[in-house]
Design an enzyme around this catalytic site. Structure first.
Site, short mmCIF file in Angstrom:
data_model
loop_
_atom_site.label_atom_id
_atom_site.label_comp_id
_atom_site.label_asym_id
_atom_site.label_seq_id
_atom_site.Cartn_x
_atom_site.Cartn_y
_atom_site.Cartn_z
N LYS B 208 15.11 6.93 18.88
CA LYS B 208 14.45 7.20 20.16
C LYS B 208 13.11 7.87 19.92
O LYS B 208 13.03 9.01 19.49
CB LYS B 208 15.30 8.11 21.06
N GLU B 282 14.97 18.98 11.88
CA GLU B 282 13.64 19.48 11.46
C GLU B 282 13.04 20.14 12.68
O GLU B 282 12.65 19.46 13.63
CB GLU B 282 12.73 18.33 11.02
N CYS B 316 4.44 20.97 13.15
CA CYS B 316 5.48 21.99 13.06
C CYS B 316 5.22 22.94 11.90
O CYS B 316 5.62 24.09 11.95
CB CYS B 316 6.85 21.36 12.94
N GLU B 413 5.99 29.46 18.63
CA GLU B 413 5.26 28.28 18.19
C GLU B 413 4.40 27.78 19.36
O GLU B 413 4.90 27.48 20.43
CB GLU B 413 6.25 27.20 17.77
#
Lengths: 284, 505
Positions: B208, B282, B316, B413
């Site tokens: 996806k 991840e 990331c 983040e």
């Protein structure tokens, strides 16, 4: 002629290299097959668990920074200590219901397993590390590093070999741990702590609690300063409890059957993180 | 904070270099436009779901628009996969699994080599579409995303017939059907990271793509069909979070591979807990980038710029926390601010562009909210003075000084071009600050002392460490995080473990 009254042992917890009683003051009586009283075991509380995790966290960086050679020698020393006290362990296993021959076999297997993992400490990084041929002018390598503090639920039985099989690979790999001894076989776990304590293993590397799984497992599963859980012979409900709470801090979780006790470097690797380092390569 | 539209002008009282003409280094404005041609890039007005080797309409008939974030124009309408579609895709993958697994391993590998070659052949088209759909500079999609995607297929192709050498003392069998969910920051590359190792190890997949960047995955589906891959080995279902949830919760999935936020990663870990499904995650990061005073500072500044502004900071492993040794802090910040002004911001398809568009309006609003929090918490903001295009989603390169470890901008983040600067005196202090985060994905160290490199990288609790470089990637190099940055590795020898079950020989 009067017979000598033997001196009985007080079984305590093993936290941070010391043998405290549970802070809760509670005890659980252990009885033999004929119902005779054998010993009172500390019924550890969640506060004892916390103290053990704090000790394990404090000990971890220092233990991981010891040379692989030294970690191997300390594990080998533990094997020597266990061998020397084989009779005591065999007696305790018999008190907990094992036959004489199976008790002796179990102690021998535990000694051999310690020797096996002692030999792995300076090899698994070679077998499972790598130098990676990247397509740019960089030196790039990957090495396993310990995950950190691991909570351990050893199998209910065998009491000694199960504990060694669960704990030795973690310690060989530079982790520290908090283990809840088998409630049915706690004596050999506490006595094994004495072996570790006599082996130059720094305090806090292995911490051993006695108590009830249903009481210690929930706080262990939710504890955010525990980085992983190794659980042997768990029920589906226990696995769900551990797995769902692992998401709180992305704990690493490994489930094994109660009889998965053979020496295995992959058991070391399940609580290792792979660290990859890059550096440019140039002349001048 | 109420959502604002394109108002990332510096708040009152903050400093911008551009305010002072003597500090105006905006060389970017002197470049003539050099746009990449788009006439060769074929994007269909609508896409179906790629299931069992063919594009099929979604059961519900529902579609959603994918938008060019630089122009806000709709590029295509893609299918919204519901539970029935996911079910169909999983069934197709299951049906394909047996024959794919039984295929001779050398032949399995050759399919992957074919895909690698096809990606290389159509590289420019993929790069253009990647930049149009996601907003990243064409220089990055052309020189990084697409070549790396091809390289991932090429690398893993070669593993297909060599798995017996990968796991000493063990036999490696495929896991089965893998459900794979990927993010919007490197859409094609993440698809390659997921599909290539899964297929090499004999699994089949349902992938996806992210809601805002589905196009290159759908183009990859076309290419996979061109490669003649057996139907059902790769299935691609487009949709949003509920499509992903349907995939995660589908009982026919044996393994979940997820790249995305830590928040969603934790939901997935919880969802699969009692199912026995294998999973690799991840997740997010908040990497420390440590600059010692003995570093080559000009090189370090280039590394910092690359570390935080690469792909608009939608990375990331971005070096989003800069730790500078006190003695050189002012100098490094001055150099950084000067360098920031030279970055060319604008049309992602322009070959001069350094900073492209923010991927979506929602992401822009998240960045704006966190930057606002930084200002409110008392950090000092510095933004470059580039002119922002009229349309589209944009954010100026931004650095914060005077930050504290407790500030949201140093803890959370941001996933945007926003750098928080802190200082330190001793290496131990740098290590402690660097590790003071629940994340552990990456980190960077700049020093000319070799022993210090190994000492400091050894002490950092993170999965990928760059010394005197930053943001380097390679198919042979394992990638993944410590702590709450994830579980497992992708890439390299170690990444294969995610897609095999090991048994004794």
């Amino acid at each position: 002629m009067s017979t000598r009254i033997s001196v009985l042992k007080t079984y305590k917890l093993y936290i941070g290299g010391q043998f405290p009683r549970t802070e809760s003051g509670r005890a659980t009586a252990l009885s033999g097959r004929k119902g005779q009283h054998i010993a009172n075991l500390c019924r550890a509380s969640r506060k004892d668990l916390r103290n053990a995790v704090v000790a394990a966290r404090k000990a971890q960086p220092n233990w991981a920074s010891k040379s692989a050679y030294l970690r191997g020698q300390i594990l080998y020393r533990a094997a020597e200590m266990l061998e020397g006290r084989a009779g005591q362990f065999a007696d305790e296993l018999r008190l907990q219901g094992d036959s004489a021959s199976s008790a002796r076999k179990e102690v021998d297997a535990a000694v051999d397993l310690l020797v096996h993992y002692a030999g792995w400490t300076d090899k698994y990084t070679q077998v499972f590390g790598s130098i990676n041929p990247v397509a740019s002018p960089h030196f790039n390598f990957s090495v396993p590093e310990p995950t950190g503090v691991i909570g351990v639920l050893p199998p209910q039985a065998p009491g000694l070999l199960g504990l060694v099989a669960a704990v030795a690979p973690l310690v060989a790999g530079g982790n520290t741990c908090v283990a809840l001894a088998s409630p049915t076989h706690p004596l050999s776990a506490v006595t094994f702590a004495e072996v570790l304590n006599d082996s130059d293993l720094p305090g806090g590397v292995v911490n051993i609690l006695t108590g009830l799984r249903e009481e210690i497992l929930p706080p262990m599963a939710t504890y955010k300063d525990i980085d992983g859980i190794a659980a042997y012979g768990t029920t589906a409900a226990e696995q769900a409890l551990i797995g769902e709470n692992a998401a709180l801090n992305v704990k690493r979780v490994a489930f094994h059957p109660a009889d998965a006790l053979a020496g295995d470097p992959y058991r070391i690797m399940e609580f290792q993180e792979i660290k990859t380092t890059w550096h440019p390569v140039a002349v001048g | 904070m109420p959502a604002k539209k394109k108002t990332n002008a510096p708040p009152a009282g903050s400093a911008t270099l551009a305010a002072d003409p003597a500090n105006d280094f905006r060389l970017g404005e002197t470049y003539a436009p050099a746009p990449e041609a788009t006439d060769h890039a074929r994007v269909a007005p609508a896409y179906g779901l790629f299931i069992a080797g063919a594009f099929v309409p979604p059961a519900s008939g529902k579609r959603f628009a994918t938008v060019n974030p630089a122009t806000e124009e709709t590029l295509s309408e893609v299918a919204k996969a519901g539970p029935a579609d996911v079910d169909k895709a999983v069934a197709a993958a299951r049906k394909a699994f047996g024959p794919w697994n039984r295929l001779k391993t050398t032949e399995r590998g050759k399919y992957l080599f074919r895909i690698a070659r096809l990606v290389q052949e159509r590289a420019r088209e993929f790069a253009v579409i990647e930049s149009m759909d996601g907003g990243k500079p064409i220089r990055e999609s052309r020189d990084f995303d697409v070549p790396q995607a091809a390289a991932h297929f090429f690398y893993h192709a070669g593993w297909a017939d060599k798995l017996e050498y990968a796991f000493p003392g063990r036999k490696a069998d495929p896991v089965g059907v893998a459900g794979q969910i990927i993010p919007w920051n490197f859409p094609l590359l993440m698809a390659a990271w997921k599909i290539a190792p899964a297929l090499a190890c004999g699994n089949t997949v349902v992938l996806k793509p992210a809601e805002s960047t589905p196009l290159t995955a759908l183009k990859l589906a076309e290419l996979i069909a061109d490669a003649g891959l057996p139907p059902g080995v790769v299935n691609i279902v487009t949709g949003a979070g509920d499509t992903g949830a349907a995939l995660v919760n589908h009982p026919g999935i044996d393994k979940i591979a997820f790249t995305g936020s830590t928040e969603v990663g934790k939901q997935i870990q919880r969802a699969v807990a009692a199912t026995g499904k294998r999973h690799t995650l991840e997740l997010g990061g908040k990497a420390a980038h440590i600059i010692f005073e003995d570093a080559s500072l000009d090189q370090a500044v280039e590394g910092i710029v690359n570390g935080i502004f690469f792909n608009q900071g939608h990375v990331c492993c971005a070096g989003s926390r800069l730790l500078v040794q006190e003695g050189v802090a002012d100098l490094v910040v001055a150099k950084l601010r000067r360098r920031m002004e030279t970055l060319v911001l604008g049309n992602p398809l322009d070959k001069n562009t350094d900073i492209g568009a923010i991927n979506s309006r929602a992401q822009l609003e998240r960045i704006e909210a966190l930057v606002q929090a930084g200002v409110e918490e008392g950090a000092c903001i510095h933004q470059s003075g580039q002119k922002l295009p009229e349309k589209g989603y944009w954010f100026r390169p931004t650095i914060f000084t005077e930050t504290a470890q407790s500030h949201r901008i140093t803890r959370e983040e941001i996933f945007g071009p926003v750098l928080s600067v802190m200082t330190f005196r001793t290496p131990d202090e740098a290590i402690e600050k660097a590790n003071n985060t629940p994340y552990g994905l990456s980190g960077g160290v700049w020093t000319d002392k070799g022993a210090k490199i190994f000492g400091v990288t050894g002490a950092l609790r993170a999965g990928v460490l760059w010394a005197n470089t930053f943001n380097k990637f390679d198919p042979t190099s394992p990638f993944g995080g410590y702590k709450e940055s994830g579980l497992g590795r992708e890439g390299g020898l170690h990444g294969l473990a995610a897609y095999v079950n090991l048994t004794h020989n």
